[in-house]
Motif scaffolding. Structure first.
Motif, mmCIF file in Angstrom:
data_model
loop_
_atom_site.group_PDB
_atom_site.id
_atom_site.type_symbol
_atom_site.label_atom_id
_atom_site.label_comp_id
_atom_site.label_asym_id
_atom_site.label_seq_id
_atom_site.Cartn_x
_atom_site.Cartn_y
_atom_site.Cartn_z
ATOM 1 N N GLY A 41 46.352 39.535 49.434
ATOM 2 C CA GLY A 41 46.259 39.733 51.000
ATOM 3 C C GLY A 41 45.099 40.748 51.164
ATOM 4 O O GLY A 41 44.121 40.844 50.579
ATOM 5 N N LEU A 73 44.688 36.591 57.070
ATOM 6 C CA LEU A 73 44.779 37.456 56.206
ATOM 7 C C LEU A 73 44.987 39.003 57.024
ATOM 8 O O LEU A 73 45.589 39.987 56.406
ATOM 9 C CB LEU A 73 43.403 37.444 55.417
ATOM 10 C CG LEU A 73 43.585 38.451 54.014
ATOM 11 C CD1 LEU A 73 42.736 37.800 52.844
ATOM 12 C CD2 LEU A 73 42.878 39.869 54.357
ATOM 13 N N ARG A 129 42.721 34.179 46.750
ATOM 14 C CA ARG A 129 43.926 33.646 47.482
ATOM 15 C C ARG A 129 44.196 32.249 47.260
ATOM 16 O O ARG A 129 45.497 32.019 47.520
ATOM 17 C CB ARG A 129 43.406 34.051 48.884
ATOM 18 C CG ARG A 129 44.474 33.913 49.883
ATOM 19 C CD ARG A 129 44.189 34.502 51.226
ATOM 20 N NE ARG A 129 45.121 34.215 52.289
ATOM 21 C CZ ARG A 129 45.918 34.749 52.625
ATOM 22 N NH1 ARG A 129 46.454 35.733 52.085
ATOM 23 N NH2 ARG A 129 46.853 34.599 53.847
ATOM 24 N N THR A 136 37.953 37.292 47.208
ATOM 25 C CA THR A 136 39.166 37.481 47.886
ATOM 26 C C THR A 136 39.528 35.906 48.107
ATOM 27 O O THR A 136 40.797 35.687 47.902
ATOM 28 C CB THR A 136 39.319 38.343 49.212
ATOM 29 O OG1 THR A 136 38.740 39.508 48.981
ATOM 30 C CG2 THR A 136 40.605 38.373 49.924
#
Length: 226
Positions: free
Chosen positions: A121, A86, A114, A110
């Motif tokens: 990102g 990332l 994702r 996150t």
């Protein structure tokens, strides 16, 4: 960054509540408000801060409190390792900043986002992290201000705010019956270690390591069956 900042707000609201409780209790065991503010902004890890303050209140040993918090923060080795892909493309300074503002909540959010959308990102992680560190530092500092003037809050049962916060985080991380055996193993080892007199921070680390080992064994057996 705006997407991450907005998405993390519900989790930030919860963190503010137990951050305020942490600031109250930290002040009552001798931490000045500015000490709480510095700890929150530089450490930025609620669970390890709570353990460090608890260790300090029990022994008044600064080194022991720091080691206890550091032991609990060993989990960030794995968290940072999971961010390698990332963070590709960021400058070294931005990588350091992003790693610093990464906490349990914005990392988990996150990774979850994702998994649903690979386009998520570093900007999402940074936006959510900036909100979390700001809310955490502000709420703990405000709590420390209040804690310096209020009566002994442990007698009012406010310490349970930490337990409730960890239970809420655990519920959010639950992924079904597959978690049951590793979690039970981790819980059992942690309780046994504390019962035998081990410092709580190290007992938690021992439980976590044992739980990870059991999880690996369980997954390996399932792959063999499949």
């Amino acid at each position: 960054m705006k997407h991450g900042a907005l998405a993390i707000l519900p989790l930030a609201a919860g963190a503010a509540l137990y951050g305020f409780a942490f600031g109250l209790l930290a002040a009552q065991v001798g931490f000045p408000w500015w000490g709480v503010a510095l700890m929150s902004s530089f450490v930025h890890a609620g669970s390890s801060q709570i353990v460090a303050v608890e260790q300090f209140s029990g022994t008044s040993a600064v080194v022991g409190a720091a080691l206890a918090g550091a032991a609990l923060n060993l989990r960030y080795i794995g968290i940072v390792a999971s961010l390698s892909e990332l963070l590709n493309g960021l400058s070294f300074r931005m990588k350091l900043l992003t790693i610093h503002i990464t906490g349990d909540e914005n990392w988990a959010l996150t990774m979850a986002e994702r998994a649903k959308n690979p386009e998520i990102g570093a900007s999402f992680l940074i936006g959510s992290g900036l909100v979390m560190i700001s809310v955490w530092t502000g709420s703990t500092t405000l709590g420390a201000f209040a804690g310096a003037t209020l009566p002994n809050l442990e007698q009012l049962g406010l310490g349970f705010a930490f337990t409730a916060a960890f239970i809420a985080m655990a519920v959010g991380l639950w992924r079904g019956p597959a978690n049951l055996i590793p979690w039970a193993a981790s819980f059992t080892v942690t309780i046994c270690a504390v019962t035998l007199g081990a410092p709580k921070a190290y007992a938690i680390v021992a439980g976590a390591v044992f739980g990870l080992a059991v999880s690996h064994i369980v997954r390996s057996k399932r792959k063999l069956v499949l």
